[in-house]
Design a protein around this motif. Structure first.
Motif, PDB file in Angstrom:
ATOM      1  N   GLN A 410      -0.104   5.510 -11.287  1.00  0.00           N
ATOM      2  CA  GLN A 410       0.794   5.106 -10.204  1.00  0.00           C
ATOM      3  C   GLN A 410       1.944   6.091 -10.028  1.00  0.00           C
ATOM      4  O   GLN A 410       2.334   6.412  -8.899  1.00  0.00           O
ATOM      5  CB  GLN A 410       1.319   3.700 -10.481  1.00  0.00           C
ATOM      6  CG  GLN A 410       0.239   2.629 -10.398  1.00  0.00           C
ATOM      7  CD  GLN A 410       0.697   1.285 -10.934  1.00  0.00           C
ATOM      8  OE1 GLN A 410       1.887   1.090 -11.229  1.00  0.00           O
ATOM      9  NE2 GLN A 410      -0.235   0.349 -11.082  1.00  0.00           N
ATOM     10  N   ASP A 419       1.071   7.223  -2.515  1.00  0.00           N
ATOM     11  CA  ASP A 419       1.258   5.785  -2.693  1.00  0.00           C
ATOM     12  C   ASP A 419       1.281   5.023  -1.374  1.00  0.00           C
ATOM     13  O   ASP A 419       0.760   3.905  -1.281  1.00  0.00           O
ATOM     14  CB  ASP A 419       2.537   5.510  -3.481  1.00  0.00           C
ATOM     15  CG  ASP A 419       3.755   6.149  -2.829  1.00  0.00           C
ATOM     16  OD1 ASP A 419       3.624   7.284  -2.302  1.00  0.00           O
ATOM     17  OD2 ASP A 419       4.837   5.537  -2.835  1.00  0.00           O
ATOM     18  N   TYR A 429      -5.697   0.458  -5.076  1.00  0.00           N
ATOM     19  CA  TYR A 429      -6.244   1.483  -5.972  1.00  0.00           C
ATOM     20  C   TYR A 429      -7.749   1.316  -6.211  1.00  0.00           C
ATOM     21  O   TYR A 429      -8.393   2.235  -6.709  1.00  0.00           O
ATOM     22  CB  TYR A 429      -5.513   1.463  -7.316  1.00  0.00           C
ATOM     23  CG  TYR A 429      -4.155   2.130  -7.277  1.00  0.00           C
ATOM     24  CD1 TYR A 429      -4.004   3.469  -7.589  1.00  0.00           C
ATOM     25  CD2 TYR A 429      -3.025   1.408  -6.910  1.00  0.00           C
ATOM     26  CE1 TYR A 429      -2.760   4.087  -7.548  1.00  0.00           C
ATOM     27  CE2 TYR A 429      -1.769   2.011  -6.860  1.00  0.00           C
ATOM     28  CZ  TYR A 429      -1.641   3.350  -7.180  1.00  0.00           C
ATOM     29  OH  TYR A 429      -0.416   3.962  -7.129  1.00  0.00           O
TER      30      TYR A 429
END
Length: 563
Positions: A410, A419, A429
């Motif tokens: 992340q 992101d 994801y």
């Protein structure tokens, strides 16, 4: 009229007990046969796993040059058939062929010693020999059909794989009909050779059945004559008949066994050629890991490096290239297509060995350390990003599959400006990126590649036009991420867009495999030579050098440096 109640218990026992014994022995025979197969399953499974694992490792151990030349469908098909053939060979030889021959020999000995019928034994042996000879000769003749079928099968699957992988290209050039014609032509060729293989098998089966039935007929005649000559009873005749049938069964199956073994050998020949391939780049025996401890030496150094691909004109070779990059320093490689930029990075990764000179990493010759530790220390952000057909998480974690945590993934996604895109996806994801990442745009794939490199966290980073597919706004954001990535790392960049490397410590201009200019951005601009000319053209909106058609390709970007 016969009444079973008239028989004594002893007489009944004498009648029933042999029948019970016979049924029990038949059951035991079938049970042991199945038990034999069950026992072998474990061996078969272990052998299959071992062969598949070793083959997979072998393919990954081959050099880049081989992988650039390979035909994927051909390789996969040869591997599948070869592994299956190796397994079948052991199965048929151990479980069927050896027991079949032993059984035929045992029955022949029973004819000689128990029934004292040498004629019958010799007759069976002669026919067994004739059967084996005919089977071997015809099967060897059939081998050419099987080999042709295998080749056309490989070509068929290679074409299928190549066409489907290049789906977009087919659509861009409306070549569906052409691809269909080519595929149909290969299917027809495969079917022709396949039919020839089947027809020759039918011929073999007919000849086998002729010999088998001749053996059965002749054997029964000899057995009948023997019974009549010796005033034998019906039981002897039935026993001989049963034994001949027992010879008939393995005799018949022998052809199938031999046919399968020969087919397996044909498949294993192609498989063996695959395994016989050797890597041109190999570690020295006992090669140590790369030592990354701080030393008073350049982190990356090329010392009078010369190299050329095996089929490449010497005029396009790397010639006497030397440069040094200190720990934490940066160097950019610029020049026209075919100048040798990509080849230099491949030599750093040791995909090829230099012809002369040395490639040094932290003061160590890359030929004297093991490849795994060398490549573990280098991160790559390629221009043409190819992804696994899996989730974003899987592709990001691939940067460090053994140690990367969700937090690492992340954080890397945030630093690479990925992101926001991930948050827009319904599965986040866990979004599948598609075959080779085709569900993502070029910019998204490049950002994912940058994030993957951040997850790896290597001390050396190679950037191959890492922002070429990005718009100006995103490029600025990505450049910030690249600055973070480069802050404490040694960086080598291949660049066509000169604005991305103007702050690098040193810039090397390559032409025909030689460094013709070097210095920082300001020094090269003031020199008024090649670099200055490229900068002025790009500033005027001309993004390519006049000689540079198809920018992005480089010397060695195809097998043996054909581009």
């Amino acid at each position: 009229m016969f009444n079973i109640s008239d028989l004594s218990t002893n007489k009944l026992w004498q009648i029933w007990w042999p029948l019970v014994e016979y049924a029990a022995l038949v059951f035991l025979s079938r049970t042991l046969k199945e038990a034999q197969s069950l026992v072998y399953i474990k061996v078969q499974q272990a052998a299959y796993i071992e062969i598949a694992d070793n083959t997979f490792a072998h393919l990954h151990g081959l050099s880049l040059d081989w992988h650039l030349r390979k035909k994927m469908g051909n390789v996969v098909r040869s591997m599948d058939r070869g592994i299956q053939a190796a397994q079948q060979t052991m199965q048929y030889v151990v479980l069927y062929l050896i027991p079949t021959l032993v059984e035929a020999l045992a029955v022949t000995l029973i004819f000689v010693f128990h029934f004292e019928n040498v004629q019958l034994a010799v007759f069976v042996i002669l026919n067994l020999t004739a059967y084996m000879y005919a089977t071997i000769k015809i099967t060897l003749w059939r081998k050419k059909f099987r080999t042709a079928t295998t080749k056309h099968d490989n070509d068929l699957h290679d074409r299928l794989t190549d066409s489907l992988v290049n789906y977009e290209t087919v659509k861009y050039f409306t070549a569906e009909n052409y691809e269909r014609r080519e595929y149909r032509s290969l299917v027809e060729s495969f079917q022709k050779t396949s039919m020839a293989t089947q027809a020759s098998l039918s011929l073999l089966n007919i000849l086998q059945q002729l010999i088998v039935n001749f053996t059965l007929c002749g054997g029964m005649i000899l057995a009948t004559l023997r019974v009549l000559e010796t005033s034998g009873n019906l039981g002897d005749f039935v026993a001989v008949n049963t034994y001949i049938i027992n010879v008939f069964t393995p005799l018949n199956f022998l052809g199938t066994i031999y046919n399968m073994v020969v087919n397996a050998i044909v498949d294993m020949k192609s498989f063996g050629q695959l395994l016989a391939e050797t890597s041109e780049v190999q570690d020295m025996p006992g090669a140590p890991d790369l030592d990354l401890s701080v030393r008073n030496v350049a982190m990356v150094a090329f010392e009078k490096v010369c190299f050329h691909y095996s089929k490449q004109p010497l005029g396009r070779a790397i010639k006497d290239v030397s440069f040094k990059i200190p720990r934490g320093g940066s160097l950019a490689l610029v020049g026209t297509t075919g100048a040798g930029k990509t080849t230099i990075t491949r030599l750093l990764f040791r995909f090829y060995d230099v012809v002369s000179g040395q490639v040094m990493v932290n003061g160590q010759d890359v030929r004297k350390i093991n490849q795994r530790s060398l490549r573990a220390a280098i991160g790559m952000v390629p221009q043409d990003v190819v992804l696994f057909n899996s989730t974003i998480t899987h592709n990001l974690k691939y940067g460090n599959v053994d140690k990367a945590t969700d937090q690492d993934i992340q954080r890397a996604a945030v630093d690479a400006q990925l992101d926001a895109f991930i948050d827009q996806q319904a599965k986040g994801y866990e979004t599948i990126v598609g075959e080779r990442g085709l569900k993502l745009s070029g910019g998204e794939k490049q950002r994912l590649a940058i994030a993957r490199c951040l997850v790896k966290d290597p001390p050396i980073v190679v950037l191959d036009e890492a922002t070429s597919a990005l718009d100006s706004e995103t490029e600025q954001k990505i450049q910030q991420a690249l600055n973070i990535l480069s802050a404490s790392r040694t960086v080598i960049a291949i660049a066509h867009r000169l604005s991305t490397i103007k702050n690098y410590d040193e810039i090397c201009v390559l032409q025909s495999g030689e460094i013709v200019e070097r210095g920082n951005h300001e020094a090269l601009l003031s020199s008024g030579s090649s670099y200055s000319g490229m900068w002025k053209r790009q500033a005027a909106g001309i993004m390519e050098d006049p000689e540079e058609t198809g920018a992005g390709l480089d010397m060695g970007s195809q097998a043996n440096g054909d581009t």
